[in-house]
Design an enzyme around this catalytic site. Sequence first.
Site, mmCIF file in Angstrom:
data_model
loop_
_atom_site.group_PDB
_atom_site.id
_atom_site.type_symbol
_atom_site.label_atom_id
_atom_site.label_comp_id
_atom_site.label_asym_id
_atom_site.label_seq_id
_atom_site.Cartn_x
_atom_site.Cartn_y
_atom_site.Cartn_z
ATOM 1 N N GLN A 7 0.827 -1.214 0.000
ATOM 2 C CA GLN A 7 0.000 0.000 0.000
ATOM 3 C C GLN A 7 0.863 1.267 0.000
ATOM 4 O O GLN A 7 0.445 2.308 -0.484
ATOM 5 C CB GLN A 7 -0.926 0.025 1.229
ATOM 6 C CG GLN A 7 -2.048 -0.993 1.189
ATOM 7 C CD GLN A 7 -3.096 -0.700 0.131
ATOM 8 O OE1 GLN A 7 -3.361 0.452 -0.209
ATOM 9 N NE2 GLN A 7 -3.699 -1.745 -0.405
ATOM 10 N N GLY A 16 2.647 -4.225 -8.520
ATOM 11 C CA GLY A 16 2.420 -3.259 -9.592
ATOM 12 C C GLY A 16 1.034 -2.638 -9.628
ATOM 13 O O GLY A 16 0.884 -1.432 -9.850
ATOM 14 N N CYS A 50 -17.509 -9.538 3.390
ATOM 15 C CA CYS A 50 -18.960 -9.695 3.463
ATOM 16 C C CYS A 50 -19.366 -11.035 2.875
ATOM 17 O O CYS A 50 -18.932 -11.387 1.792
ATOM 18 C CB CYS A 50 -19.664 -8.618 2.650
ATOM 19 S SG CYS A 50 -19.019 -6.994 2.937
HETATM 20 C C1 PLP Z 1 -3.062 -5.839 -2.357
HETATM 21 C C2 PLP Z 1 -2.200 -6.199 -1.212
HETATM 22 C C3 PLP Z 1 -1.415 -7.372 -1.200
HETATM 23 C C4 PLP Z 1 -1.510 -8.402 -2.302
HETATM 24 O O1 PLP Z 1 -0.932 -7.973 -3.491
HETATM 25 P P1 PLP Z 1 -1.319 -8.741 -4.855
HETATM 26 O O2 PLP Z 1 -0.388 -8.175 -5.862
HETATM 27 O O3 PLP Z 1 -2.738 -8.400 -5.128
HETATM 28 O O4 PLP Z 1 -1.095 -10.182 -4.620
HETATM 29 C C5 PLP Z 1 -0.579 -7.590 -0.141
HETATM 30 N N1 PLP Z 1 -0.504 -6.728 0.881
HETATM 31 C C6 PLP Z 1 -1.229 -5.595 0.916
HETATM 32 C C7 PLP Z 1 -1.078 -4.660 2.054
HETATM 33 C C8 PLP Z 1 -2.100 -5.297 -0.128
HETATM 34 O O5 PLP Z 1 -2.831 -4.186 -0.075
#
Ligand code: PLP
Length: 386
Positions: free
Chosen positions: A178, A199, A324
Site C-alpha cells: 500500500q 504493480g 462480506c
Molecule cells: C493488495 C495487497 C497485497 C496483495 O498484493 P497482490 O499483488 O494483489 O497479490 C498484499 N498486501 C497488501 C497490504 C495489499 O494491499
Amino acid sequence: MIYLDHSATTPTDPRVVQAMLPYFTEVYGNASSSHRFGRAAENAIEDARETIAAILKCQPKEIIFTSGGSESDNLAVRGAAWAARSRGDHLITTPIEHGAISKTVEQLTRLQGFERTVLPVDRDGSVHVEDFIAACRPETTVASVMYANNEVGTIQPIPQLAEAARERGILFHTDAVQAAGQLPLDVNALGVDLLSISGHKFYGPKGVGALYVRDGVDLLPAQTGGSHERGLRAGTYNTPLIVGLATALKLAYDELETRTAHYQTLRDRLIVGVLNSIPNAHLTGHAENRLASHASFVFEDINNRALLDLLSAKGIAASAASACNTGSVEPSGVLLAMGYAPELASASLRLTVGVQTTLEDIDYTVESLTGIIAKLSNQQSACLAG
Ligand SMILES: *Cc1c(COP(=O)(O)O)cnc(C)c1O
C-alpha cells in the site's frame, strides 16, 4: 461510476501500457536464451531492475521479480523462516497484516512447528516499538510488520521497528504494497531486510511485483525449478509485466509530489465532509499518520451490506474494510484488533482516492453517503422500536 477503491487496485496508466506493448509482440524472446531475442528481453528486464533499485536505493541484484504482493510476502516470510530454521523458530507479526502474511505465518505455526507472537495495535492501528522489543526472544528469526495498512491507512514506525530487529539479529520484512507509490521506499533509511511491492496498486499491471532481498539474506524458495532470480524464484520471465512494473513505479516517484498533494486535498475534503455531515460516523486509523489517498470510517447502527449496495446504486464503488458474505457481515479483524466492538467493526467503509478522482466526485460522494446513512439510521431505529 465513481471509483473510490484505489487500495483494492488501480487502472493501468496508459503510458505504462505503451511501454509494455513491444514486449508482447516484438521483443518476445525468453530472457534466459543466449541468442539475440533472449538478450533483448534480458536487457529490458535488467533495465527494469535498475529502475526499481534506484528508487529503493539498493543494488539491482537485490530485486527479485514475482507475480505480485502475495507472492513477495509469501517468499519473504516463508523463505526467511525456513532458511533460518536452524537458528530459531519464533516469528513476530501483527494482527493487521494482509492475508498473504497472516495466513503464511499461521500455516508455518500450525503445520511446521513455528511459534509466533502477534503484536498488539492501539486504537489508531499503530504498532509500538516497546511491544515489539518485549516480543523479541533469542530464538526469534523473522519479523513482518506492514508499512501502511490497507484497511485503515495507518503508517507504521518502520525505521524504529527495523532498528530494534537489527540490534537483535532478527530479519525484518515489511509489506510495502500500500505504501509503494506514496511513501519513501529507501530500504536503508527504512532499515529493512525484505520489502514487498505490487504493480497494480500504483497504476501498473496486475500479476507482477517485486521483493527486495538485502544482500546476504538467505531465503529458501518455495517455488523451485530454473535458476531465475538467483534461484529464488523459478519461472520464465514475464518481460512485459516487469517492464510495466518498473515504468509505473518510476512514474509514481517522478510525480510523487503532485499525486500526493492531489490525494491529500481530496481525502481531507472527504473526511471533513463525512464527519461534519454524518453524526454517527467515526474516522478509523490514525488521523494524520495515514496514507494520503485513504479515508476509512465506521458508522454506528448501520448495516454494512445495505450501505455498500446503496452506494453502488448511486454509482459509487467503495469497499467495506471487512469480508462480506451474503446477508451477514463479518466484523473486520483489523478493527477488532484496534479495539472496536464487533457491531462497529462490522459497519466499516473504505474510500480511497486516485489520480483521476475529482472534487466533484468527492462532493457527490459525501452528499450521497449522508443521505444513505440517514435513511439506514431511520430504518434501524424503526426496527429497534418495532
Ligand atoms: C493488495 C495487497 C497485497 C496483495 O498484493 P497482490 O499483488 O494483489 O497479490 C498484499 N498486501 C497488501 C497490504 C495489499 O494491499
